[in-house]
Design an enzyme around this catalytic site. Structure first.
Site, PDB file in Angstrom:
ATOM      1  N   LYS A 121       4.057   8.744   9.002  1.00 27.17           N
ATOM      2  CA  LYS A 121       3.666   8.032  10.234  1.00 27.17           C
ATOM      3  C   LYS A 121       4.592   8.347  11.424  1.00 27.17           C
ATOM      4  CE  LYS A 121       1.267   4.184   7.977  1.00 27.17           C
ATOM      5  NZ  LYS A 121      -0.146   4.314   8.258  1.00 27.17           N
ATOM      6  N   TYR A 139       0.868  -1.176   0.000  1.00 30.83           N
ATOM      7  CA  TYR A 139       0.000   0.000   0.000  1.00 30.83           C
ATOM      8  C   TYR A 139       0.901   1.220   0.000  1.00 30.83           C
ATOM      9  CZ  TYR A 139      -3.435   3.502   1.491  1.00 30.83           C
ATOM     10  OH  TYR A 139      -4.237   4.612   1.558  1.00 30.83           O
ATOM     11  N   ASP A 180       9.373   3.518  -0.326  1.00 31.27           N
ATOM     12  CA  ASP A 180       8.273   4.065   0.445  1.00 31.27           C
ATOM     13  C   ASP A 180       8.491   3.643   1.888  1.00 31.27           C
ATOM     14  OD1 ASP A 180       6.003   4.846   1.672  1.00 31.27           O
ATOM     15  OD2 ASP A 180       4.608   3.836   0.316  1.00 31.27           O
TER      16      ASP A 180
END
Ligand SMILES: Cc1ncc(COP(=O)(O)O)c(C=O)c1O
Length: 428
Positions: free
Chosen positions: A264, A139, A236
């Site tokens: 995050k 994702y 990522d």
């Protein structure tokens, strides 16, 4: 009716589904009102040891005092000016450049999805190529460039699997999907689309699958294939960045991408994300007067996010937090493997560092096909039994769980006791 259910019902009158992110719906229905360190308190007053950590954004513990205090101090006279730059933004950029091996320059934004969007546009701008390679089961954000073949159902693997209505067909088709840990697949796709691929975007550890570690040589192989094909390599690191190392997973793997996205955990729950990479790439952004790749965002570099990032970095710089996190992660993973063995359930404990996920299947856990062998029903029953026993892991199929620096050995041991009871009840 529980207070959580009542709140969600009231919310659903004015918020579709009652939540502001699709993945916040859960069964059992639950809402929290307070987070402190490793603990959450729900609106019914029940306490939980939390391993959800807001999908991994919480690294130091909920409402970490040093982070909260620094943010509160800063916003007394600085929130957002929308012109120029602040000393704090420069300080944050210097710290990221100092710590993340491949990053020579960096810009910040507010979410991981923004970061991957901006990184991909930069790759397209620099290479003049249209296509992108992502991996099945990874994702990389909610936008059209990457929202396909995420947690695909078995019959959708290897096929076109957009994750939402409303996606632009052309964007879906410009994104090619390869199998994680399969260099031959990537080499083949690059060959068939020779000169067309702008970038390969990869979670260096496929934590969204979850728990797929890169095979030996996989990341190095991607580096090599990108070099040979002229595609840029994007790591990522929205999950891995700062969670496993202050230099990102690249500092551990020793493989340097062209571009890195982070989010995050880098600001311990506050909305900060970053795109970094080699100077000559980043200098293409229109933040320079001669740049040609648009980069903008009203809230970029706001004081709340930046000060939270600086405070988080300060906590991580001497390496002791990561040492602790890795030790706790190891204790949890080995403990869970023993629990499953004692209960007599086939299980694999995936994860790395402070992340863990107890999957119910025989090994190995090495590819997306392996992930599909998980017994999802048992997984969900187990997590619901855990919640009954005061341990919160997201009751979501194959959701990874996160340890924070606020957890103690006792928390882990208590959680393991709960895990054994929960698993016995779940197999019942
Ligand atoms: C690896 C990865 N990249 C990007 C994103 C998107 O980040 P955000 O939810 O902050 O937009 C996520 C979120 O889960 C992620 O796990």
């Amino acid at each position: 009716m529980s207070a959580s259910a009542a709140l969600l019902d009231a919310a659903a009158e004015v918020i579709p589904g009652g939540v502001n992110t699709c993945r916040r719906r859960s069964e059992p229905r639950i809402c929290f009102r307070r987070g402190e360190g490793a603990y959450l308190e729900d609106v019914d007053g029940r306490r939980f040891i939390d391993y959800h950590a807001a999908y991994g954004a919480i690294l130091l513990g909920h409402s970490h005092p040093a982070v909260v205090e620094r943010v509160a101090r800063a916003i007394e006279d600085t929130v957002l000016f929308g012109v120029g730059v602040t000393e704090a933004e420069v300080g944050l950029a210097r710290k990221i450049v100092e710590h993340v091996p491949s990053i020579e320059q960096v810009v910040v934004c507010n979410s991981g999805s923004e970061a991957t969007y901006h990184a991909i546009r930069l790759a397209r701008g620099v290479t003049g190529r249209p296509k992108l390679i992502k991996f099945q089961g990874c994702y990389n954000g909610f936008h059209d460039y990457v929202l396909r073949n995420v947690m695909s159902a078995p019959e959708r693997v290897g096929r076109r699997d957009p994750h939402s209505a409303g996606m632009l067909e052309a964007a879906v088709d410009a994104t090619l999907v390869c199998r994680y840990n399969d260099l031959d697949d990537v080499a083949g796709v690059l060959e068939r689309h020779d000169g067309e691929v702008a970038a390969v975007i990869v979670e260096p550890i496929a934590h969204n699958s979850p728990g797929l570690l890169p095979r030996d040589g996989f990341l190095e192989g991607l580096r090599d294939l990108c070099d040979r094909s002229g595609a840029l390599l994007i790591f990522d690191e929205v999950i891995t960045g700062f969670r496993h190392h202050i230099g990102g997973f690249q500092a551990i793997a020793g493989v340097l991408p062209d571009l890195t996205t982070m989010g995050k955990a880098i600001a311990n729950g506050f909305p900060l994300a970053a795109i970094g990479g080699r100077r000559e790439l980043l200098e293409r952004y229109t933040t320079r007067s001669d740049g040609d790749v648009h980069f903008g965002g009203t809230y970029n570099g706001n004081a709340v996010a930046v000060e939270a990032g600086l405070a988080t970095i300060e906590q991580l710089e001497d390496g002791r937090v990561h040492e602790r996190l890795f030790a706790l992660g190891e204790r949890m993973r080995s403990g869970l493997a023993e629990v499953a063995a004692r209960v007599g359930v086939p299980a694999v404990v995936g994860g790395y560092g402070s992340l863990f996920v107890l999957c119910f299947m025989d090994g190995p856990l090495d590819s997306y096909d392996d992930v599909l062998r998980n017994d999802n029903e048992l997984f969900m029953r187990y997590r619901r039994e855990l919640i009954r026993r005061g341990v919160f892991e997201m009751p979501e199929s194959l959701g990874r769980s996160h340890i924070s620096a606020a957890h103690t050995e006792e928390d882990v041991d208590r959680s393991l006791e709960a895990a054994e009871e929960a698993l016995r009840a779940a197999v019942g």
